[in-house]
Each structure stands twice: as C-alpha cells, then as structure tokens.
Design a protein around this motif. Structure first.
Motif, PDB file in Angstrom:
ATOM      1  N   SER A 161       0.831  -1.191   0.000  1.00 33.71           N
ATOM      2  CA  SER A 161       0.000   0.000   0.000  1.00 33.71           C
ATOM      3  C   SER A 161       0.871   1.248   0.000  1.00 33.71           C
ATOM      4  O   SER A 161       1.924   1.273   0.645  1.00 33.71           O
ATOM      5  N   PRO A 162       0.463   2.304  -0.705  1.00 30.04           N
ATOM      6  CA  PRO A 162       1.239   3.537  -0.724  1.00 30.04           C
ATOM      7  C   PRO A 162       1.107   4.348   0.559  1.00 30.04           C
ATOM      8  O   PRO A 162       1.827   5.327   0.746  1.00 30.04           O
ATOM      9  N   ILE A 163       0.158   3.978   1.439  1.00 25.23           N
ATOM     10  CA  ILE A 163       0.053   4.670   2.718  1.00 25.23           C
ATOM     11  C   ILE A 163       0.158   3.656   3.852  1.00 25.23           C
ATOM     12  O   ILE A 163      -0.203   2.485   3.692  1.00 25.23           O
ATOM     13  N   VAL A 171      -1.915   8.522   9.090  1.00 25.89           N
ATOM     14  CA  VAL A 171      -1.428   7.695   7.999  1.00 25.89           C
ATOM     15  C   VAL A 171      -0.438   8.519   7.189  1.00 25.89           C
ATOM     16  O   VAL A 171      -0.573   9.738   7.068  1.00 25.89           O
ATOM     17  N   LYS A 172       0.571   7.854   6.654  1.00 27.59           N
ATOM     18  CA  LYS A 172       1.619   8.550   5.890  1.00 27.59           C
ATOM     19  C   LYS A 172       1.661   8.032   4.466  1.00 27.59           C
ATOM     20  O   LYS A 172       1.542   6.820   4.224  1.00 27.59           O
ATOM     21  N   ASN A 173       1.849   8.940   3.526  1.00 27.79           N
ATOM     22  CA  ASN A 173       2.013   8.578   2.123  1.00 27.79           C
ATOM     23  C   ASN A 173       3.483   8.266   1.880  1.00 27.79           C
ATOM     24  O   ASN A 173       4.329   9.147   1.908  1.00 27.79           O
ATOM     25  N   GLU A 182      -4.754  12.738   9.049  1.00 31.13           N
ATOM     26  CA  GLU A 182      -5.372  12.218  10.261  1.00 31.13           C
ATOM     27  C   GLU A 182      -6.715  11.555   9.960  1.00 31.13           C
ATOM     28  O   GLU A 182      -7.474  12.013   9.103  1.00 31.13           O
ATOM     29  N   ILE A 183      -6.968  10.480  10.682  1.00 34.94           N
ATOM     30  CA  ILE A 183      -8.258   9.784  10.622  1.00 34.94           C
ATOM     31  C   ILE A 183      -8.815   9.740  12.035  1.00 34.94           C
ATOM     32  O   ILE A 183      -8.128   9.291  12.968  1.00 34.94           O
ATOM     33  N   SER A 222      -4.816  -1.840   7.134  1.00 36.32           N
ATOM     34  CA  SER A 222      -5.729  -1.954   8.264  1.00 36.32           C
ATOM     35  C   SER A 222      -5.071  -1.538   9.573  1.00 36.32           C
ATOM     36  O   SER A 222      -3.851  -1.610   9.733  1.00 36.32           O
ATOM     37  N   LEU A 223      -5.933  -1.118  10.508  1.00 32.53           N
ATOM     38  CA  LEU A 223      -5.510  -0.746  11.859  1.00 32.53           C
ATOM     39  C   LEU A 223      -6.354  -1.528  12.856  1.00 32.53           C
ATOM     40  O   LEU A 223      -7.582  -1.576  12.743  1.00 32.53           O
TER      41      LEU A 223
END
Length: 237
Positions: free
Chosen positions: A40-42, A66-68, A102-103, A132-133
C-alpha cells in the motif's frame, strides 16, 4: 567404433537431466518469483491502538495518522470499520508524498461489562492494496450479576417458586435496585448494600405479557442496565 554400454547411457541421461534442471532453475530466477509483491502507498504510524479500559455505554474518540510513502499524491477513497460501534471520519484532500493525514475514529464500548474489545478499520486508496488498523481495549465491570438467563415456569404450575438473581458490587460501591423493567420483582430493596437480590414474581411476569427480557436498573453511577433473558417454557405435545 566405440561401444556404448547401458551404464554409459544411464550416465548420459543423468547428465542431461541435471543440465535441464539447472537451466530451468536459472530461467525461473533461482526458484523465486520475479513478480514483486505490491504494497500500500500509505501506512499507519502503528498497527494496533490500545484504548485501555472503558466504562460501559461510553464513547472514546481517537486520532490516528497515515503517511504517504509513495512518490505520488494519494487520496483516501474510503475507511471501512468491521463494526458499527467504530465510526471513522477523514478528509478527502490528497496526501502529498511523504506527508501525513489524520483519521478520527469514535468507538462505542456498548453495555456489556467485562469484555475485550477487538475492532478493525481498513483504509482504501485507489489502485492499491488496503491497509488496516487494529483497535483493542476492554470494558470495565461495576456490578456482577447472575444468572443472566432464567427459565420461565410452565403455565400448568399455578404457584411457581420465585427465581432469584444476585447482584454484587465489583468496586465496593454501595448500591440499590432502582427498578426492574417490567416490574416483575417481588420486593424493591431500598437499603444500599454491596449485594442485592432481585426475586422474580412469575405471576407479575405473566401479567406483564411474558416478556423475553428483563432489565435491572441499579443506583450504581457507572453500571449499565443489566439484561436478563427469559427462556419461555415450551409445552410438549
């Protein structure tokens, strides 16, 4: 003329088989697939968030980042929770390469005491695998009780015996029974104590329409309503 024996033929076959095997091995990259595994890119800053202990019927909102990690901007298309008790929120703006976003996640503990919380939210970006988290925690217990399911007597029993449900404080807080819904208890105890008894009056239960669930409300400031399931008696034919 050179004579070829059966042993020579066998050795030549073995050498030929070994040559073919080595050629196949190198042509396949030494047994490893040449296809790279896509990622995944993030990424989340952490794979699991621990909420600690929550009171029953409480909510807690956390913010995760999350980071790109790719070389191009990425936009979160959706964030999916595996449970309706976890509600995510996020922005639609693209995340620049190397930047974070941010989520927000609001988690509801529910009314069940003494359980472990285990939830998961999944972030979806376009043309890439999801990431996933995990969210973990536990729900505190303030009043224990039992049994939490009881059997209703047969209608053929005119004077059924009373059924008792025992409640005990789990944190040394004195409490009373404020109400039993519907009102099927025999006696309302008004004296605060660490232990209380609810006696089910089956005549009142029948008169109230034979409900399949009874709720006990206490004066404990943190305890939720305590449900008791009633299993109805089934007459055999």
């Amino acid at each position: 003329m050179q004579l070829i024996t059966s042993g020579d033929v066998g050795q030549q076959c073995l050498r030929g088989f070994a040559t073919i095997s080595v050629a196949l091995l190198f042509s396949c990259g030494g047994g490893e697939s040449s296809e790279q595994v896509s990622t995944s890119p993030i990424v989340f800053e952490t794979s699991i968030v621990n909420l600690g202990e929550m009171a029953p019927e409480a909510t807690q909102t956390l913010t995760v980042k999350v980071k790109n990690v790719s070389a191009s901007p990425q936009t979160i298309e959706n964030v999916i929770s595996d449970c309706s008790c976890a509600t995510p929120t996020w922005a639609d703006e693209p995340i620049a390469p190397g930047a974070t976003a941010e989520i927000g996640i609001t988690v509801e503990s529910g009314s069940k005491q003494g359980i472990k919380l285990s939830k998961r939210v999944t972030v979806i970006v376009k043309d890439a695998p999801p990431v996933s988290l995990g969210i973990e925690g536990s729900v505190q217990t303030f009043v224990t009780y039992g049994p939490d399911s009881i059997d209703a007597p047969s209608d053929a029993v005119a004077e059924p015996s009373k059924t008792e449900i025992a409640l005990e404080s789990a944190d040394s807080t004195l409490f009373t029974i404020n109400a039993v819904l519907p009102a099927v208890n025999l006696v309302q105890q008004q004296t605060p104590a660490l232990r209380q008894i609810v006696s089910i009056d089956w005549k009142k239960w029948r008169a109230s329409g034979r409900p399949m669930k009874i709720e006990i409300l206490t004066s404990h400031p943190k305890a939720p309503n305590l449900p008791v399931i009633v299993r109805r008696f089934i007459e055999s034919k």
